[in-house]
Scaffold this active site. Structure first.
Site, mmCIF file in Angstrom:
data_model
loop_
_atom_site.group_PDB
_atom_site.id
_atom_site.type_symbol
_atom_site.label_atom_id
_atom_site.label_comp_id
_atom_site.label_asym_id
_atom_site.label_seq_id
_atom_site.Cartn_x
_atom_site.Cartn_y
_atom_site.Cartn_z
ATOM 1 N N GLN A 153 -12.002 3.764 -10.142
ATOM 2 C CA GLN A 153 -11.468 2.476 -9.687
ATOM 3 C C GLN A 153 -12.589 1.722 -8.962
ATOM 4 O O GLN A 153 -12.986 2.102 -7.859
ATOM 5 C CB GLN A 153 -10.288 2.675 -8.740
ATOM 6 C CG GLN A 153 -9.717 1.352 -8.242
ATOM 7 C CD GLN A 153 -8.624 1.538 -7.208
ATOM 8 O OE1 GLN A 153 -8.823 2.172 -6.185
ATOM 9 N NE2 GLN A 153 -7.472 0.968 -7.478
ATOM 10 N N ARG A 192 -7.464 -6.326 -3.397
ATOM 11 C CA ARG A 192 -8.710 -6.498 -2.635
ATOM 12 C C ARG A 192 -9.416 -7.793 -3.029
ATOM 13 O O ARG A 192 -8.802 -8.790 -3.218
ATOM 14 C CB ARG A 192 -9.621 -5.267 -2.786
ATOM 15 C CG ARG A 192 -8.972 -4.031 -2.290
ATOM 16 C CD ARG A 192 -8.752 -4.129 -0.803
ATOM 17 N NE ARG A 192 -7.660 -3.293 -0.360
ATOM 18 C CZ ARG A 192 -7.049 -3.427 0.812
ATOM 19 N NH1 ARG A 192 -7.410 -4.365 1.648
ATOM 20 N NH2 ARG A 192 -6.077 -2.640 1.150
ATOM 21 N N LYS A 210 -6.106 -3.145 -12.465
ATOM 22 C CA LYS A 210 -4.967 -2.968 -11.551
ATOM 23 C C LYS A 210 -4.446 -4.349 -11.206
ATOM 24 O O LYS A 210 -5.044 -5.072 -10.402
ATOM 25 C CB LYS A 210 -5.368 -2.200 -10.289
ATOM 26 C CG LYS A 210 -4.210 -2.092 -9.308
ATOM 27 C CD LYS A 210 -4.368 -0.987 -8.293
ATOM 28 C CE LYS A 210 -3.235 -1.053 -7.271
ATOM 29 N NZ LYS A 210 -3.156 0.111 -6.396
ATOM 30 N N CYS A 224 8.922 10.192 1.913
ATOM 31 C CA CYS A 224 9.033 10.157 3.378
ATOM 32 C C CYS A 224 7.764 9.575 3.999
ATOM 33 O O CYS A 224 7.782 9.130 5.146
ATOM 34 C CB CYS A 224 9.277 11.569 3.910
ATOM 35 S SG CYS A 224 7.908 12.716 3.540
ATOM 36 N N CYS A 281 1.342 12.220 3.631
ATOM 37 C CA CYS A 281 0.356 11.628 2.702
ATOM 38 C C CYS A 281 -0.191 10.357 3.337
ATOM 39 O O CYS A 281 -1.277 10.372 3.946
ATOM 40 C CB CYS A 281 0.989 11.393 1.345
ATOM 41 S SG CYS A 281 2.574 10.543 1.400
ATOM 42 N N CYS A 297 0.994 17.062 2.399
ATOM 43 C CA CYS A 297 2.392 16.879 2.000
ATOM 44 C C CYS A 297 3.272 17.856 2.769
ATOM 45 O O CYS A 297 2.823 18.956 3.101
ATOM 46 C CB CYS A 297 2.532 17.107 0.492
ATOM 47 S SG CYS A 297 4.255 16.944 -0.059
HETATM 48 C C1 LIG Z 1 -2.510 8.245 0.611
HETATM 49 C C2 LIG Z 1 -2.580 7.137 -0.399
HETATM 50 C C3 LIG Z 1 -3.824 6.600 -0.733
HETATM 51 C C4 LIG Z 1 -3.898 5.559 -1.675
HETATM 52 N N1 LIG Z 1 -5.137 5.072 -2.032
HETATM 53 C C5 LIG Z 1 -5.213 4.088 -2.961
HETATM 54 C C6 LIG Z 1 -6.492 3.621 -3.396
HETATM 55 O O1 LIG Z 1 -7.546 4.088 -2.993
HETATM 56 N N2 LIG Z 1 -6.502 2.598 -4.309
HETATM 57 C C7 LIG Z 1 -5.350 2.052 -4.791
HETATM 58 O O2 LIG Z 1 -5.432 1.134 -5.591
HETATM 59 N N3 LIG Z 1 -4.121 2.497 -4.431
HETATM 60 C C8 LIG Z 1 -4.026 3.508 -3.519
HETATM 61 N N4 LIG Z 1 -2.798 4.005 -3.188
HETATM 62 C C9 LIG Z 1 -1.569 3.468 -3.845
HETATM 63 C C10 LIG Z 1 -1.148 4.355 -5.035
HETATM 64 O O3 LIG Z 1 -2.105 4.314 -6.076
HETATM 65 C C11 LIG Z 1 0.219 3.921 -5.610
HETATM 66 O O4 LIG Z 1 0.115 2.627 -6.143
HETATM 67 C C12 LIG Z 1 1.356 3.923 -4.586
HETATM 68 O O5 LIG Z 1 1.284 5.079 -3.781
HETATM 69 C C13 LIG Z 1 2.735 3.885 -5.258
HETATM 70 O O6 LIG Z 1 2.881 4.970 -6.150
HETATM 71 P P1 LIG Z 1 3.729 6.312 -5.803
HETATM 72 O O7 LIG Z 1 5.129 5.868 -5.489
HETATM 73 O O8 LIG Z 1 3.620 7.144 -7.040
HETATM 74 O O9 LIG Z 1 3.102 6.954 -4.608
HETATM 75 C C14 LIG Z 1 -2.697 5.047 -2.258
HETATM 76 C C15 LIG Z 1 -1.458 5.616 -1.910
HETATM 77 C C16 LIG Z 1 -1.396 6.661 -1.000
HETATM 78 C C17 LIG Z 1 -0.055 7.265 -0.663
HETATM 79 S S1 SF4 Z 2 3.910 13.274 -1.034
HETATM 80 FE FE1 SF4 Z 2 4.956 14.711 0.350
HETATM 81 S S2 SF4 Z 2 4.659 13.821 2.394
HETATM 82 FE FE2 SF4 Z 2 4.202 12.212 0.907
HETATM 83 S S3 SF4 Z 2 6.102 11.078 0.604
HETATM 84 FE FE3 SF4 Z 2 6.063 12.677 -0.963
HETATM 85 S S4 SF4 Z 2 7.162 14.413 -0.064
HETATM 86 FE FE4 SF4 Z 2 6.637 13.041 1.658
#
Ligand SMILES: Cc1cc2nc3c(=O)[nH]c(=O)nc-3n(C[C@H](O)[C@H](O)[C@H](O)COP(=O)(O)O)c2cc1C
Ligand code: SF4
Length: 371
Positions: free
Chosen positions: A92, A168, A215, A347, A351, A363
């Site tokens: 990315q 960004r 993205k 939650c 993370c 997690c």
């Molecule tokens: C800990 C963490 C770090 C992330 N770092 C990035 C990142 O570096 N670049 C980015 O575009 N999105 C980042 N995201 C967003 C994720 O790529 C994703 O779009 C978002 O978590 C929603 O998806 P999910 O419901 O599967 O977690 C991050 C998300 C989390 C939880």
């Molecule tokens: S990855 Fe783990 S800590 Fe993060 S939202 Fe999911 S269950 Fe909660």
């Protein structure tokens, strides 16, 4: 097989993927060895591609740099680790839109704890508009060309694909909330798209055969969510321009620059609590392109994901937190063990919470228990 579409291969913008599940870009705040091991586990769990979050476009960016010997070796090792697990890897390409000069001004306050990290985020967000609006064209060109150079280095390090981070700096130039320029980079949607289009063109020029994921950060009105990025009504302009510039697939999500908990929504989020919460943005993008679309956001249920893929609503499904909660989601799904999956509870405790508390991404399921 029940999850036939999840397990089926696809040409994702020209890149052959063994199945439809992608690890979404995720900055982890871990030590190098911890990070390598976390990425290896996720790759070994069966997903088809891992997107490495926030790879800096310019020499002076934060995080390991493709331009230094040490940083380049870091990315090459990552690519080797991922490839060894029969998984693809995508970089990315990220350019921050935080004004470094402003950041330095706030540093004493941060160091003396007068400014919290949350406050700093708000202060820096306030600087984005003036920073983008006042940026000299010379600097714009340096950054857009940087995307091309970084893509070339990423390819040399072993990456199979790059993702242009459309939030960004690309997202801020795209957004009428931040971009108040009066030259060819501001004003109409066509003009606001120019920065992102030039970034994509630079990548395509320097590595013509490299697939380019974008993205695409979509912002919503009524109710208002996201400040950077593209309004749904502007997609008819942005999507074709990005496609003409060389984009080969779209990774669609809500735009940032509001609360982090909006783009990484918890289970009790007032607007985005549902499974597949950002997929309506994919439906909107679909009207303007036949390129592959990857959905992201709250995708955890094998049945739900299979249906979205089988119906053609999305071509791939990206997961961040679900693969942190259970890296084996894909293998368990494809081998009849869905009952054993640790479902992400959204939650955000360990993370996103782990990052915010400077403890790195973890997690509640780690160690086999919910803690
Ligand atoms: C800990 C963490 C770090 C992330 N770092 C990035 C990142 O570096 N670049 C980015 O575009 N999105 C980042 N995201 C967003 C994720 O790529 C994703 O779009 C978002 O978590 C929603 O998806 P999910 O419901 O599967 O977690 C991050 C998300 C989390 C939880
Ligand atoms: S990855 Fe783990 S800590 Fe993060 S939202 Fe999911 S269950 Fe909660």
């Amino acid at each position: 097989m029940k999850y036939e579409t999840i397990g089926s291969p696809i040409s994702y913008g020209g890149l052959q993927l063994k199945n439809r599940i992608i690890f979404a870009p995720t900055s982890m705040g871990l030590t190098q060895d911890e990070y390598f091991e976390k990425i290896r586990r996720i790759a070994a769990g069966g997903c088809a591609m891992i997107i490495i979050g926030d790879v800096p476009v310019l020499k002076g960016g934060f995080g390991p740099s493709l331009y230094t010997r040490k940083g380049f070796a870091f990315y090459r090792r990552l690519a080797e680790i991922v490839h060894k697990e029969d998984c693809r890897i995508c970089a990315q390409l990220h350019q921050s839109d935080s004004n470094l000069a402003a950041m330095i001004r706030y540093l004493p306050g941060v160091l003396t704890h007068k400014i919290s990290m949350q406050d700093l985020r708000v202060l820096l967000n306030q600087q984005v508009g003036p920073y983008i609006t006042g940026m000299p064209v010379r600097k714009i060109r340096k950054i857009t060309e940087g995307f091309g150079k970084a893509a070339q280095l990423a390819r040399q390090a072993g990456f199979d694909m790059v993702q242009v981070h459309g939030d960004r700096m690309c997202g801020s130039f795209s957004s009428s909330v931040f971009n108040h320029r009066t030259d060819e980079y501001g004003g109409s949607a066509e003009h606001r798209a120019r920065f992102a289009v030039e970034c994509v063109q630079a990548v395509h020029r320097s590595v013509p055969d490299l697939p380019i994921d974008y993205k695409l950060a979509v912002r919503q009105e009524n109710p208002h969510y996201g400040n950077a990025g593209v309004l749904v009504e502007e997609l008819s302009v942005f999507v074709p321009l990005l496609e003409q510039a060389g984009v080969t697939s779209f990774h669609v999500t809500l735009a940032n620059h509001s609360n982090l908990e909006d783009t990484i929504p918890g289970a009790k989020h007032p607007q985005f609590s549902a499974e597949g919460c950002f997929l309506p943005f994919c439906d909107a993008v679909r009207q303007y392109t036949s390129l592959p679309i990857c959905g992201v956001g709250g995708l955890t249920s094998p049945d739900f994901v299979e249906k979205q893929l089988a119906d053609g609503r999305i071509d791939c499904a990206a997961m961040c937190r679900q693969l942190i909660a259970d890296p084996d989601w894909v293998n368990k799904t494809l081998h009849g063990q869905t009952g054993d999956i640790h479902r992400c509870l959204r939650c955000n405790r360990k993370c996103l919470g782990g990052i915010q508390q400077h403890q790195g991404v973890h997690c509640i399921y780690e160690g086999g228990n919910r803690t």
